[in-house]
Structures are given as structure tokens and as C-alpha cells.
Design a protein around this motif. Structure first.
Motif, PDB file in Angstrom:
ATOM      1  N   GLY A  67      13.784  35.494  14.605  1.00  0.00           N
ATOM      2  CA  GLY A  67      14.549  34.309  14.986  1.00  0.00           C
ATOM      3  C   GLY A  67      13.734  33.092  15.393  1.00  0.00           C
ATOM      4  O   GLY A  67      13.646  32.113  14.661  1.00  0.00           O
ATOM      5  N   ASP A  71      11.053  35.733  19.826  1.00  0.00           N
ATOM      6  CA  ASP A  71      11.237  36.916  18.987  1.00  0.00           C
ATOM      7  C   ASP A  71       9.946  37.241  18.241  1.00  0.00           C
ATOM      8  O   ASP A  71       9.570  38.404  18.078  1.00  0.00           O
ATOM      9  N   ASP A 241      15.701  24.433  15.030  1.00  0.00           N
ATOM     10  CA  ASP A 241      14.641  23.767  14.267  1.00  0.00           C
ATOM     11  C   ASP A 241      14.419  22.336  14.752  1.00  0.00           C
ATOM     12  O   ASP A 241      13.275  21.874  14.875  1.00  0.00           O
TER      13      ASP A 241
HETATM   14  N1  LIG Z   1      19.215  31.501   7.016  1.00  0.00           N
HETATM   15  C1  LIG Z   1      18.629  30.515   6.386  1.00  0.00           C
HETATM   16  O1  LIG Z   1      19.230  29.837   5.529  1.00  0.00           O
HETATM   17  C2  LIG Z   1      17.212  30.189   6.690  1.00  0.00           C
HETATM   18  C3  LIG Z   1      16.600  30.735   7.793  1.00  0.00           C
HETATM   19  N2  LIG Z   1      15.308  30.424   8.096  1.00  0.00           N
HETATM   20  C4  LIG Z   1      14.646  30.984   9.275  1.00  0.00           C
HETATM   21  O2  LIG Z   1      14.366  32.344   9.046  1.00  0.00           O
HETATM   22  C5  LIG Z   1      14.411  33.065  10.277  1.00  0.00           C
HETATM   23  C6  LIG Z   1      15.376  34.218  10.123  1.00  0.00           C
HETATM   24  O3  LIG Z   1      16.660  33.717   9.770  1.00  0.00           O
HETATM   25  P1  LIG Z   1      17.845  34.690   9.283  1.00  0.00           P
HETATM   26  O4  LIG Z   1      17.280  35.794   8.521  1.00  0.00           O
HETATM   27  O5  LIG Z   1      18.877  33.797   8.712  1.00  0.00           O
HETATM   28  O6  LIG Z   1      18.335  35.259  10.674  1.00  0.00           O
HETATM   29  P2  LIG Z   1      19.180  36.582  11.006  1.00  0.00           P
HETATM   30  O7  LIG Z   1      19.814  36.330  12.309  1.00  0.00           O
HETATM   31  O8  LIG Z   1      20.023  36.960   9.859  1.00  0.00           O
HETATM   32  O9  LIG Z   1      18.032  37.664  11.195  1.00  0.00           O
HETATM   33  C7  LIG Z   1      17.128  37.635  12.251  1.00  0.00           C
HETATM   34  C8  LIG Z   1      16.253  38.863  12.200  1.00  0.00           C
HETATM   35  O10 LIG Z   1      15.306  38.792  13.245  1.00  0.00           O
HETATM   36  C9  LIG Z   1      15.423  39.967  14.060  1.00  0.00           C
HETATM   37  N3  LIG Z   1      15.084  39.645  15.420  1.00  0.00           N
HETATM   38  C10 LIG Z   1      15.500  38.539  16.107  1.00  0.00           C
HETATM   39  N4  LIG Z   1      15.009  38.573  17.346  1.00  0.00           N
HETATM   40  C11 LIG Z   1      14.264  39.683  17.475  1.00  0.00           C
HETATM   41  C12 LIG Z   1      13.493  40.239  18.515  1.00  0.00           C
HETATM   42  N5  LIG Z   1      13.374  39.632  19.706  1.00  0.00           N
HETATM   43  N6  LIG Z   1      12.861  41.399  18.299  1.00  0.00           N
HETATM   44  C13 LIG Z   1      12.956  42.000  17.119  1.00  0.00           C
HETATM   45  N7  LIG Z   1      13.653  41.509  16.073  1.00  0.00           N
HETATM   46  C14 LIG Z   1      14.318  40.357  16.260  1.00  0.00           C
HETATM   47  C15 LIG Z   1      16.856  40.373  13.910  1.00  0.00           C
HETATM   48  O11 LIG Z   1      17.029  41.730  14.296  1.00  0.00           O
HETATM   49  P3  LIG Z   1      18.515  42.310  14.580  1.00  0.00           P
HETATM   50  O12 LIG Z   1      19.023  42.754  13.253  1.00  0.00           O
HETATM   51  O13 LIG Z   1      18.261  43.399  15.541  1.00  0.00           O
HETATM   52  O14 LIG Z   1      19.318  41.148  15.135  1.00  0.00           O
HETATM   53  C16 LIG Z   1      17.045  40.148  12.427  1.00  0.00           C
HETATM   54  O15 LIG Z   1      16.451  41.163  11.683  1.00  0.00           O
HETATM   55  C17 LIG Z   1      14.789  32.062  11.343  1.00  0.00           C
HETATM   56  O16 LIG Z   1      13.643  31.584  11.984  1.00  0.00           O
HETATM   57  C18 LIG Z   1      15.450  30.960  10.531  1.00  0.00           C
HETATM   58  O17 LIG Z   1      15.363  29.718  11.176  1.00  0.00           O
HETATM   59  C19 LIG Z   1      14.589  29.585   7.285  1.00  0.00           C
HETATM   60  C20 LIG Z   1      15.141  29.033   6.142  1.00  0.00           C
HETATM   61  C21 LIG Z   1      16.514  29.237   5.794  1.00  0.00           C
END
Ligand SMILES: NC(=O)C1=CN([C@@H]2O[C@H](COP(=O)(O)OP(=O)(O)OC[C@H]3O[C@@H](n4cnc5c(N)ncnc54)[C@H](OP(=O)(O)O)[C@@H]3O)[C@@H](O)[C@H]2O)C=CC1
Ligand SMILES: NC(=O)C1=CN([C@@H]2O[C@H](COP(=O)(O)OP(=O)(O)OC[C@H]3O[C@@H](n4cnc5c(N)ncnc54)[C@H](OP(=O)(O)O)[C@@H]3O)[C@@H](O)[C@H]2O)C=CC1
Ligand SMILES: NC(=O)C1=CN([C@@H]2O[C@H](COP(=O)(O)OP(=O)(O)OC[C@H]3O[C@@H](n4cnc5c(N)ncnc54)[C@H](OP(=O)(O)O)[C@@H]3O)[C@@H](O)[C@H]2O)C=CC1
Lengths: 289, 289, 289, 289
Positions: A67, A71, A241
């Protein structure tokens, strides 16, 4: 083929990891919520591990996409984080959108441990991740980039090595700053056209080919006009962001009046319940007569 | 071939009129500053007339492209304006960027006199006028559009009939509203990247293909990075256009926070001496460290 | 005692005219909606006239307090307006909040006719008008001011002669520009405090005595906290006034980013139905959690 | 009389500590830059200690007034910070403007150690500290307030207990949010008046008594008109404070468009070299014609 680890199987991470497995690599995954990791392994093979550290042991390269700063720290530097477990010479690539500060910190900590580190935020959204056509903006040493590039090609259509550690994240901020104004103005323009009782399709036909064009105008005009927002890039992520970019600007001396104001308008959108909707939902706060 | 009149041989009007002459029409021109009309006739043939009224006598169609509402009123409705001199059934096409109010007023006055009237602001800039590839957004009756379209094809690549009188001007406002945020955010993004000491070409390569893209980002990133502004669409014109849009929003109930703020920032650019420079010169008011 | 005329018996005009009658002058009134003039005469004596011109005949001084530029033009320069009917040497005092341009125009037209003209917008609101404690900011010649001052003392606690024609109106713009930010920030502060679950009375006690103080904070904190807005200075008037100031800034080269943005937020308030409510109702557009 | 410790002898801390000594208390001081502590002891008596911990030993109450969150953490919780050295039942009062988060954290850590903790940011500026007339907005338990109040009376004219831990800091944010718009609008108003060639003293006389009044208008109109900024409340501090407020608003759901925009304008002021000047120097970024 390489022995790879993927940390964070969210909307972005899961499809990226899938492309890595699809390219023939041996992939071990970790996800905080274990069920997602299980589902992923069921679908794409590989193994799952109970902690980032366990997942990273013996890996040639570790990828993460979680995240935000905290994270990322959790899966790398804190207890059970991957850094302590990684073998010397291994590669760490982070796809999280995070601060340049933590990117630089990971580069330093990695160097101490003999790791190659790349900060590699992406653009292209979930659909780009699914299609394997992400743009990746990278910060790190040439050596780290040389190791990372062939692996990242499995899911990207453009990989640019911008500069040293943090340069990838800083470039992602540039990207989000551009979006701030283009999105808001597309929203203002659409509402203005609606309030003026113009035929929205004709307006689009007339203005979309010239200087008014932007990705957001081209890709969200129609959906905004249909009040459809349940897809795309979430307001909550955008606030994170923009907050990172505004914070960075405090130290590099840039002024970001539109980005800062857009950030507040996204806050108003959150208050309207749009946190998980596409950022084009910011149009909802504009009056419709 | 038709007997045509063109009023206002400025940066936009002169090349448009040239395309009309080039298409074989018999063109009479009028320009407030007579020297420009003489130069035009020397270069492209046709005749010049001393007043709009004199120029319009007996014309099948009269075109205008002057500055703002007051100027348009001067060449149409006031003493020596063309309306009183035009023959019944003749066509009047206005390419000025003006208010929807005056467009509607001209439509009403034209109707009383048996004229066909089209408000037809353009986008594409001086280069589009030179190349004959303008986009034209039109308001008027079907009958007026049927008369105007074949003539306008001489200098445009896109002609869209949006709706009744004023709809062309209102659509041009939509266009300018879109530009406001995209331009400002491209400027903020560029300065931020400069202040962060990023390689601007690489940043462009990384972000220009995705959601951050806008016409202004694609076409002004490089020129802004070179402090080059002596071309393009002038800040003074943009202020006029935004002022028209903001005024229109007062009556249609739209809110335009970014457009209104951009308008003030363009005011700051004017104070920096950028009135006649391209609107990307708004970047100059952002601190560079 | 003087023979006076009052044009426009609205929320401001009626009590001002009453103070003039109360001071012993012989007052003839005109109001577009005749019923208001009749009611006024029933209550305060004097006579009513059917047109501004008829009301102004033979008057030593004519006062007006109508809506905006167009209205002011209507009661002065257009058909049946007072200017043509006023006797040479008579005084014209306008209390409307209008543009400096029309103030200067009236001064010029007045001069041609041998009239003394003062632009004299007021602050203090309806309650100030009722109490006879308005502040009056004046533009005009010394001679005109000498004639106007003793009459205006009947309803004001402060009369300042700022400068030549238009200077009163320009000063009123300064007044409204100040209000724009103080009001919006008081609203942001109140909502922030509410969302933070702070005791609003204690917060007020703590912050109202220092640098955070403003008239709007001191006078609207409590009413905003009670969602009470049905009094005070109307959003619709504020939009008119800000529009005048923003327009004036186009020509004097001032930048008004906060005033321009506030103007848009008041537009959003109008869309929420607050047009006739006090401007503190702009707080309604801020999210409450 | 009590045994007191004061940490941080800056522009605010030094005079506050002086008032405590003047009230007859036995004061031990600590300052990071030792020379300031030496000068203070030379002037006002008492003792100096080499670390916060050493200074706090055996004290009945410890006061701090340092820079920001990180600095506060350094003098309290980190190595050689005062918390570990303080005796059970002692009082800790913090006058730093910091986040509510760290205030709450100190309250929790304090509770674990049997300390009474008050977050007590002040308003009134350096002149208020010198004169002993600060307003203090406090968060903490009733018991902590009962202990702190008699001591704080030595240098304040208003002490308000707002609520539990953090409530003092949150109230200070409310204060700074109010200032953001009032200051910027006073600056816009002044420049507008200058550009309109109005007599600034007369304008002030006309508008300062009514709804346009704010502390900033009343206290900075004249100094801005004289381009005098070398005093007062520094832009650098204001940016820190606004950044804290904007951050807090992310979690409490408030929208702060003006505060966020003001923050950027202060950034532009910093770029003009105004970081240590009074916040009224933000007027410098507005064009003067
Ligand atoms: N979605 C989009 O369109 C885009 C996203 N991004 C960036 O990509 C990143 C991920 O986004 P996205 O995949 O959409 O987010 P999601 O919320 O779908 O996924 C986040 C992931 O991170 C894990 N996670 C979060 N916090 C922790 C923690 N403290 N410890 C361990 N695992 C953690 C979550 O685990 P759990 O399953 O347990 O929650 C999950 O697997 C972000 O930084 C976002 O800004 C960049 C470009 C485009
Ligand atoms: N430049 C651009 O990129 C674009 C411009 N436009 C719009 O097109 C219009 C014209 O722009 P442009 O050609 O660049 O402007 P110029 O200043 O180059 O030309 C303006 C023309 O209008 C004439 N004119 C102005 N006022 C009067 C008047 N009161 N009476 C008679 N003639 C008058 C001028 O005459 P004279 O020679 O005597 O001054 C001149 O011929 C504007 O509305 C502008 O907003 C739209 C899209 C792009
Ligand atoms: N209300 C306030 O707190 C303050 C108001 N002002 C300014 O004072 C002015 C008057 O405000 P207020 O009294 O509140 O407004 P109201 O709407 O209560 O009254 C307006 C008056 O103007 C008359 N009027 C309007 N248009 C015309 C016209 N075209 N021809 C003839 N008469 C016309 C109206 O006549 P009819 O009865 O027929 O509608 C009415 O008498 C405005 O410029 C306002 O901005 C300044 C300071 C404070």
C-alpha cells in the motif's frame, strides 16, 4: 529461469506475479491476508510462505507491491521483513507507489546488505497490470536495473530508468501531478456542458481532437456522463499519492497549487462516499442543474 | 464559386481567408488596420473595402474573426457594420471566440433580416489555420449549417454542428475549461521535476504514454523546459476566453474552481510580461530552485 | 430642510430613506414595485412618484440604492431615468454596490448636466441601515462630498472620502475581497473543529481573541455551528460583488486567487439553495463527518 | 515555589521561562545550542543542564517549547529525553505547535510512567510571550490541567481547557486555518488597492471597522503597505502548522481548500526568500502594477 518472490497480491500485485509465473519463473508468494495467497497459488502454481522473510529466503529477486510507506517498511525492514532474509547479491524491486524517502532508505539498507534495489512504481492501472502493459519508472543503480529489466519485461510495455534511488518514485509524483489538473478540468468541463444542455457526444467529437485533449478527457468523458465510477484508479489511492507529492514538494521547493487543491477536492469526494471509486467521481461534487 | 467577404485579417483570419480564396471564391476583405488588408490583397488577390458594410454588400456569405464581443458588435451591428448591408438569405459565419450571448443576439438580429447565422469558434491555433486543419464547433440552424459547411471545409479537418445559436461558443468554453487544468498541471509537474533534478527527457518518456498525458503535456513539456514561449496561444486570449466561460457559468450554474484559479494565475503571468506569449508561460510564476 | 428623492426601497434603501425622512427632509420615493413605495409612504410620510424622472424633478438631491450596474443605469440614464429630470446643481448619491466603471460614467454624464455625483457604497448590512450606523466609502469631487456629507450623516457612523469618481466602489471591492478569505477560512475552521469533535464554544473562547479573529469568525462561528443562515448578507449579492471585483482586477492588474475561488464556492452554495442566505452558508459545502 | 525545568529557549521559550523564573520558581533550563542556555542563566538565574534528562531530574514540572514533532520526540522520548528521568506524579507541559498524534502519544507514554501531561500550544506570538499575555489552548486530563494552570498563569492572559489529550493541538490547527484565508485576503485586498491607486490610509479607515476586519487586516495593512516584514510570525512556521492541519484533516474528514492553497502560496513566498519573514510577506507574490 529465476527463483522469485512476490509480496502483496492485491489488485496490482496478483496480475504482475501471474505474468512472472507465466514467463516460466519459480514464484513464491506472500500475502498478509493468507487466503489471497492460497487462491493465487491454486490458480497459478508456485508456493506460498507465511512471512515476507520466509518467502524471500534463497530468492534471486524479491518483488513487492503493497500500500504505502508503512506497509513497505513492514514487508522489508521490520521483524519478518524480507531484507534480513535475502541472500547477498539478490535483487529487490518495489512496485508500490511510495515516498522517495523510503525508496532511498531501502537503497541504503540494501547496499549495506549487498542487495540490488530498484524503486519501480508503475502506471497503467489494474487493466495495464492484467494486460502486462504497465509503464515502469525506475530509480536505482545501472547494475540493479540490468538485473531487473529482463524480469519486468514480462508485464510492461515501457521501462524507463530515470536515475538513482528514489527517481522512480519522484517520477511517479510528476505523473500524479499531471493527472490532478487534467482530471479536475475534464470534470468541470463535463458539468459545464451538462448544465449548458449541450449534446455531450457532439461536444466530445468537437473538442477531443485538439488542445483540450487529455487521457482523462478521452477516457472518462463518457463514463462521467453516465455517472459510472466503479472501476479505475481509486480516490483513496490518489489522495495518498498527492499527499506524497505535496510532501516531497515541501523539500524540493516546488509549488503545487492545483495538486494541493485537487487533493482537497478528492477529500470532498471521499466524504461523498467515493473513496474506492475512480478519481473521475470527483465530478460528483460539482453542481448539476 | 461564391462571392465572399472576410472581416478581420489577424493571425487567424488572414490564413482562413487565404484558404477561401485558394478554393476559388471571390473574396472581399476588410480589416480595421487597412495596411493588413492591402498586404493580404497583394498576396492573395480579391478586393478590399473600407468598412464592413461596404465589404458585405452583395456577398453570398460574410465571415468574421475579430477579437472579442465588443469587436464583433462593431463589425456587425454598429454603424458601418455588415448586418445592415447584407442581402437577404446571405450567410454570416463568425469565427471569433466570443460569448454565447452575443452569438444568440446575432442569430436573432440575423433572423429579423433574413440572414443565416452560424457561431463557429475554432480550435487548432494559428498553425491549424495556416494548415487548414481547424476544428470548428458550430451553433446555428440546420439550414445555416448546410450553407456554411461546404465553405468551411476549405480550412478545417473537423466541423461539428453542436446545436442551436450559441452552442458553438459554449462548446469552445468547454474546450478552454479543459485546457485550464491540463496546462497548469503540466507546468507544476515540469517545475517539480526540475526542482527534483530529474532528467526531463526521461521523465517525459516515462509519463507521456499514460494517464498523465494531455495535449499540453505532449506539446509543451519540451518547450517549457527550454523556457521557450514565443509562439502558440497567447495568455491574453486565454484570459478573455476564461472570463467568458466563468461569466457563462454564472448563468448556467456550473462551478469552475480550477478555471477560475487558472484565470488568476494567467493574470500573474500577464504581470510577468507574458501577455502575448503562449499560455505555457504560466510556468514562469512557479518557483525554480 | 432639503427636498430629497430616494430610488429603490429594498432591504437597504427603505431604512436609509426612513432616516432621511426622520431627519426632517421632504422625501419623494420611487420603487419599481409600486407596493413597496406605497407601504413606505404610509409608514413614513412623503410622496411617491411613478418614475425616477418624476421623482427627481426639482429635488435638491437624489439617492439611489438598487441592485447592480444595469439597474443603476435603468434608474439614471435610460428612459424615465432621473438624470434628464434633475435640476442643475443638484446632487446624486448612489448607494448601490456597482462597478467603478458605471460610477465614473455617471460622474461624466452628471458633469455634462451640471450635477454633483458621489458613488457611495456602504457596509454594515441591513442591520447597519436600520440602526443608521453604516460605513460609507465615497468617490467624487470635494464639492459633491461637501453637499452629500451632511445628508448622509443621518444614517452613518463613518463617512470616508476616498478619492475621485469610482473610488468609493473600488474601496467596496477591497472590502469584499477581505471578506472572501476570512469567511471561507472561518467556515473551514468550524467544520474542521466539528469533525475533530471539539467543544465549539471552548474553541471559540480560545481562538477568538488573537490572530485568528475576524469579523466573520466573531460573528458567524456560533450561527454556523447552529446551521442558522437565514439573515445577514446574501450569497447572491456576494457573487455579484466578487464578480465586479474580479472584473476590475482584470484592468488594474491585481491577482485575486482566493477571491476568485471563493466566488466559485459561493456558486456551489447557490446550487445548494443558499442564494438568499447569509454567505456563511458556504460552510454547507464542506463535509461534516 | 516549584522546581521547574524548561526545554527549548527559542523566541517563545526564553521569555516564557523568564516569566516562570520571575514568578519565583526554581528553573533549570536545557537548550540544544548551549550558548543560549548560558545567556539565559546569566540574565535570569537558575541552572542549566546538558541534556533534557539531566534537566528534568527531580523537577515538579517540565515545560517544552521546541520546533516540531521530531524535535519534541527528541527532548522527550529518545535517548536523554526527559520522560525517562521525570519523577512519578510530575507534570509535563508542551508549548510546541505539533501534531495531535504526538500529543496523544506523549499522554499515553506519560500515563504509563505516572506523569501528568498537557498539550498546550499558544497563540500571541513572540510579543505575547514577552508580555506574558499568551492564549493557551490545552488538551489533557482535569488533574493535569489543575496542576498546570497556576504555573501557566505567569505568562498568559487566557487559558482554555478544550478537552482530552491532543485537543490543544487540534485547536491550534483551527486557529491557523482561520489565519490562512484572512491573511491571504488581506494581502489580495491591499495589492488590489495599490494597483487601483487608492489612498491606502483612507481605504483602511473605511473598511477596517466592519465585516472586512480581521486581526491580519488590522495589524498588517500598514506594514504590508510599507513592505515591512521583518518581524511577526514566520512563513516557515506557518508552513509547518498548515502541514500539520492538512494532515490532521486527512483523518478527520475535513476539507481545507483555502488552507491547502495558502500553504502552497507560502511555499512560493519561501522561494522568494521570505521563509523567516512574517506571513504577511505572502503579499510579495502578488503583482504590483
Ligand atoms: N490500483 C491501481 O490502479 C494502481 C495502484 N498503484 C499502487 O500500487 C500499490 C498497490 O495497489 P493495489 O494493488 O491497487 O492495492 P490493493 O489494496 O489491492 O493491494 C494491496 C496489497 O498490499 C498488501 N499490504 C498492504 N499493507 C500491508 C502490510 N502492512 N503488510 C503486508 N501487506 C500489506 C495487501 O495485503 P492484504 O491482502 O492483506 O490487504 C495487498 O496484498 C499501491 O501503492 C498503489 O498506489 C499504482 C498504479 C495503479
Ligand atoms: N490565435 C489563436 O491561436 C487563436 C485565436 N482564436 C480566436 O480568434 C480570434 C482572433 O484571434 P487572432 O486572429 O489571433 O487575433 P489578432 O489580434 O491577430 O487579430 C484580430 C483581428 O480582429 C480585428 N479587430 C479587433 N477588434 C476590432 C474591431 N473593434 N473592429 C474591427 N476589427 C477588429 C483586428 O484588426 P486590426 O488589424 O486593425 O487590429 C484583427 O484583424 C479571437 O477571438 C481569438 O480568441 C481562436 C483560436 C486560436
Ligand atoms: N443587503 C445588504 O446587506 C447589503 C446590500 N448592499 C448593496 O445594496 C444594494 C441594494 O441591496 P438590497 O437593498 O439588499 O437589495 P433588495 O433586493 O432588497 O432591493 C433592491 C432594490 O432595487 C430595486 N431595483 C432593482 N433593480 C431595479 C431596476 N432595474 N429598476 C428599478 N429598481 C430596481 C428594487 O426594486 P423592486 O422592489 O421593484 O424589486 C429594490 O427596491 C445592492 O447593490 C447590494 O449589493 C450593500 C451592503 C449591504
Amino acid at each position: 529461469m529465476a527463483k522469485l518472490t512476490f509480496l502483496g497480491l492485491g489488485a496490482m500485485g496478483a496480475p504482475i506475479a501471474r505474468h512472472l509465473a507465466g514467463a516460466g519463473h519459480d514464484v513464491t508468494v506472500y500475502n498478509r491476508t493468507r487466503a489471497k495467497a492460497e487462491a493465487w497459488v491454486d490458480a497459478h502454481g508456485g508456493r506460498l510462505a507465511p512471512t515476507p522473510a520466509a518467502a524471500a529466503e534463497d530468492a534471486d529477486a524479491v518483488f513487492s507491491c503493497v500500500g504505502a510507506d508503512g506497509d513497505l517498511e513492514a514487508v522489508t525492514l521490520r521483524k519478518d521483513g524480507c531484507f534480513a532474509a535475502m541472500k547477498k547479491g539478490a535483487l529487490f524491486v518495489d512496485h508500490t507507489t511510495a515516498s522517495a524517502k523510503i525508496a532511498r532508505q531501502l537503497a541504503v539498507e540494501g547496499k549495506d546488505r549487498g542487495l540490488l534495489v530498484v524503486d519501480a512504481p508503475v502506471s497503467g492501472g489494474q487493466s495495464g497490470a492484467e494486460a502486462g502493459t504497465l509503464s515502469i519508472m525506475c530509480g536505482g543503480s545501472d547494475k540493479a536495473m540490468a538485473a531487473a529489466t529482463p524480469l519486468m519485461q514480462a508485464y510492461s510495455s515501457r521501462i524507463v530508468h530515470i536515475g538513482g534511488p528514489g527517481a522512480g518514485q519522484t517520477t511517479k509524483m510528476v505523473n500524479q501531478i499531471c493527472i490532478a489538473g487534467a482530471m479536475q478540468s475534464a470534470a468541470e468541463a463535463l458539468r459545464f456542458a451538462q448544465n449548458a444542455d449541450l449534446d455531450l457526444d457532439k461536444v466530445f467529437e468537437a473538442v477531443s481532437g485538439g488542445a483540450a485533449a487529455s487521457w482523462y478527457m478521452l477516457n472518462r468523458w463518457k463514463t462521467m456522463s453516465e455517472d459510472s465510477f466503479d472501476f479505475g484508479f481509486a480516490v483513496d489511492w490518489m489522495r495518498k499519492d498527492l499527499s506524497i507529492a505535496i510532501e516531497e514538494a515541501r523539500s524540493n521547493g516546488a509549488a503545487l497549487p492545483f495538486a494541493a487543491l485537487a487533493d482537497q477536492f478528492y477529500g470532498e469526494a471521499q466524504a461523498l462516499g467515493c473513496g474506492r471509486l475512480d478519481i473521475s467521481s470527483v465530478v460528483k461534487r460539482l453542481p448539476k442543474t
